[in-house]
Scaffold this active site. Structure first.
Site, PDB file in Angstrom:
ATOM      1  N   TYR A 200       0.803  -1.205   0.088  1.00  0.00           N
ATOM      2  CA  TYR A 200       0.090   0.042   0.078  1.00  0.00           C
ATOM      3  C   TYR A 200       0.853   1.057  -0.045  1.00  0.00           C
ATOM      4  CZ  TYR A 200      -4.109  -2.972   1.429  1.00  0.00           C
ATOM      5  OH  TYR A 200      -5.206  -3.790   1.365  1.00  0.00           O
ATOM      6  N   PRO A 292     -12.414   0.405  -0.848  1.00  0.00           N
ATOM      7  CA  PRO A 292     -11.481  -1.103  -0.717  1.00  0.00           C
ATOM      8  C   PRO A 292     -10.298  -1.081   0.040  1.00  0.00           C
ATOM      9  CG  PRO A 292     -11.414   0.021  -3.167  1.00  0.00           C
ATOM     10  CD  PRO A 292     -12.356   0.987  -2.002  1.00  0.00           C
ATOM     11  N   LYS A 296     -12.317  -4.990   2.968  1.00  0.00           N
ATOM     12  CA  LYS A 296     -13.368  -5.420   3.982  1.00  0.00           C
ATOM     13  C   LYS A 296     -14.403  -5.768   3.405  1.00  0.00           C
ATOM     14  CE  LYS A 296     -11.195  -5.140   7.892  1.00  0.00           C
ATOM     15  NZ  LYS A 296     -10.090  -6.295   7.258  1.00  0.00           N
TER      16      LYS A 296
HETATM   17  C1  PHB Z   1      -7.026  -6.719  -4.538  1.00  0.00           C
HETATM   18  O1  PHB Z   1      -6.126  -7.625  -4.589  1.00  0.00           O
HETATM   19  O2  PHB Z   1      -8.005  -6.589  -5.222  1.00  0.00           O
HETATM   20  C2  PHB Z   1      -7.197  -5.837  -3.274  1.00  0.00           C
HETATM   21  C3  PHB Z   1      -6.259  -6.252  -2.016  1.00  0.00           C
HETATM   22  C4  PHB Z   1      -6.266  -5.377  -0.935  1.00  0.00           C
HETATM   23  C5  PHB Z   1      -7.365  -4.178  -1.073  1.00  0.00           C
HETATM   24  C6  PHB Z   1      -8.180  -4.085  -2.044  1.00  0.00           C
HETATM   25  C7  PHB Z   1      -8.003  -4.749  -3.305  1.00  0.00           C
HETATM   26  O3  PHB Z   1      -7.266  -3.427  -0.078  1.00  0.00           O
END
Ligand code: PHB
Ligand code: APR
Length: 390
Positions: A200, A292, A296
């Site tokens: 992230y 997202p 969750k």
């Molecule tokens: C995803 O792999 O699509 C994904 C992973 C983590 C998130 C949102 C989407 O916070």
């Protein structure tokens, strides 16, 4: 026709509920307006909280997830190029499983059909009636014929755009909403992700997320305008931006590959209260939406139907209505905590065009704190792997 529980929607909420009810010997039917192929191909997120993965094992649908899903014991957080790891295993002794939601949906449908369960795909004109009586009804059309199902209860698992929530009489529900001034441009590509864990990444040019679906399939997202036209982005531009937002080593560690899926998602937080009216119970996206960033959505849908199945069990086995009456309260206490966490992750990691330089400085301090304080990173880990469902 008559069933104990009529379920509207074959997403994670409706399908998981059908398996939970099957295990309890409670009969149900699912009606779904899309085709099986469509729901099995719909690309969504892909993080299963620790308890949710264990629940799929318990329900006998975990075999492929355990084989193909990727167990992650932490995440990385990028702050303008430097990256720090949050070690879930060390901090809270739990992990998560990265496994696409549409793969979960495929496994759930197969299990439901193997049990001899009924899913009516490709229905139209779904409507719900007599919700405030003890014989609520679902009506729908299939192949030009009209059908009616008389139920004891109806589970509204038909997502944010479904018909169940709008069927509750005016004045009963209160809606709480926050719309964010950004969205995510998401891609799937044939290339290995930059790390074996999710990254992230906060960056002065906007947020980037580096996820995966398999060791050779990358799922990545770029913060963008909520109304961004995905066609304006060439694959080269997307890769260049993804590299920049990873930091100085982005060029080296982000491998490019054929992009086979591209889309833009807007971001909102939404909760409706209460989540029930008469004998209609809302679950999953029909009742709430999270941005997202906290991963969750699918987990909240699964928790709702777990609580609903316990309440239906108490009703059918002990004639005890207390859990059904307390369904909203039980769900909302966990949902608002997930809303809080999703909001926290979203506002910590994105550049908000309305923010000032003060806010950016505060964001950097927050990221620094969350990734360096054991107390703060434990709180993040505890929420990320999933709060209890007792
Ligand atoms: C995803 O792999 O699509 C994904 C992973 C983590 C998130 C949102 C989407 O916070
Ligand atoms: N009649 C029958 N089915 C309907 C109707 C209708 N009128 N309207 C919608 N549906 C179906 C949709 O086609 C979809 O398959 O209801 C289903 C709802 O599924 P989801 O949208 O996946 O919602 P849910 O099961 O609550 O799962 C939540 O999905 O949206 C993601 O990010 C979200 O991961 C979260 C998860």
């Amino acid at each position: 026709m008559r069933v104990q529980v009529g379920i509207i929607g074959a997403g994670p909420a409706g399908l998981t509920l059908s398996l939970l009810l099957h295990r309890l010997g409670i009969d149900c039917v699912i009606v779904e307006n899309r085709s099986r192929e469509y729901v099995e191909a719909r690309i969504r997120a892909g993080v299963l909280e620790h308890w949710a993965a264990a629940l799929y094992d318990e329900l006998g649908v975990g075999a492929r997830m355990r084989k193909e899903g990727l167990v992650h014991e932490g995440i990385e957080i990028g702050i303008n190029g430097t990256r720090r790891r949050i070690d879930f295993k060390a901090l809270v002794n739990k992990d998560i499983v990265v496994y696409g939601q549409h793969e979960v949906v495929k496994d759930l449908i197969q299990a439901r059909l193997n049990h001899g369960g009924r899913i009516e795909f490709e229905v139209s004109d779904t409507s719900v009636h007599d919700l405030d009586t003890d014989k609520p009804k679902i009506r729908f059309k299939k192949n030009g014929e009209s059908h009616e199902i008389t139920c004891d209860f109806i589970a509204g698992c038909d997502g944010f755009h479904g018909i169940c929530r709008p069927s509750v009489p005016k004045g009963v529900l209160t809606e709480f909403e926050r719309v964010y001034p950004f969205g995510w441009l998401g891609i799937l590509s044939e290339s290995p992700p930059p790390s074996h864990e999710l990254i992230y990444s906060y960056h002065d040019r906007g947020f980037g997320l580096y996820s995966m679906r398999a060791p050779n399939i990358t799922r990545a997202y770029l913060q963008c305008d909520p109304n961004e036209d995905v066609n304006k982005w060439s694959d080269e531009e997307i890769w260049a931006e993804l590299k920049r937002r990873l930091g100085p080593d982005g060029e080296k560690i982000l491998k490019t590959g054929r992009v086979f899926e591209k889309g833009v998602t807007a971001m909102r937080s939404f909760v409706t209260e209460p989540m029930q009216y008469g004998r209609l119970f809302l679950a999953g996206d029909a009742a709430h939406i999270v941005p997202p960033t906290g991963a969750k959505g699918m987990n909240l849908a699964t928790a709702d139907v777990l609580f609903l199945s316990r309440a239906l069990e108490a009703f059918y086995k002990k004639n005890d209505k207390a859990l059904l009456e307390g369904y909203t309260k039980k769900c909302l206490s966990r949902i608002w905590k997930a809303q809080r966490f999703s909001y926290f992750m979203t506002t910590m990691l994105h550049l908000n065009p309305n923010d000032s330089e003060f806010d950016h400085k505060r964001q950097i301090a927050e990221l620094d704190y969350v990734t360096s304080s054991k107390a703060a990173s434990t709180a993040l880990a505890e929420n990320y792997v999933g709060l209890p469902v007792d």
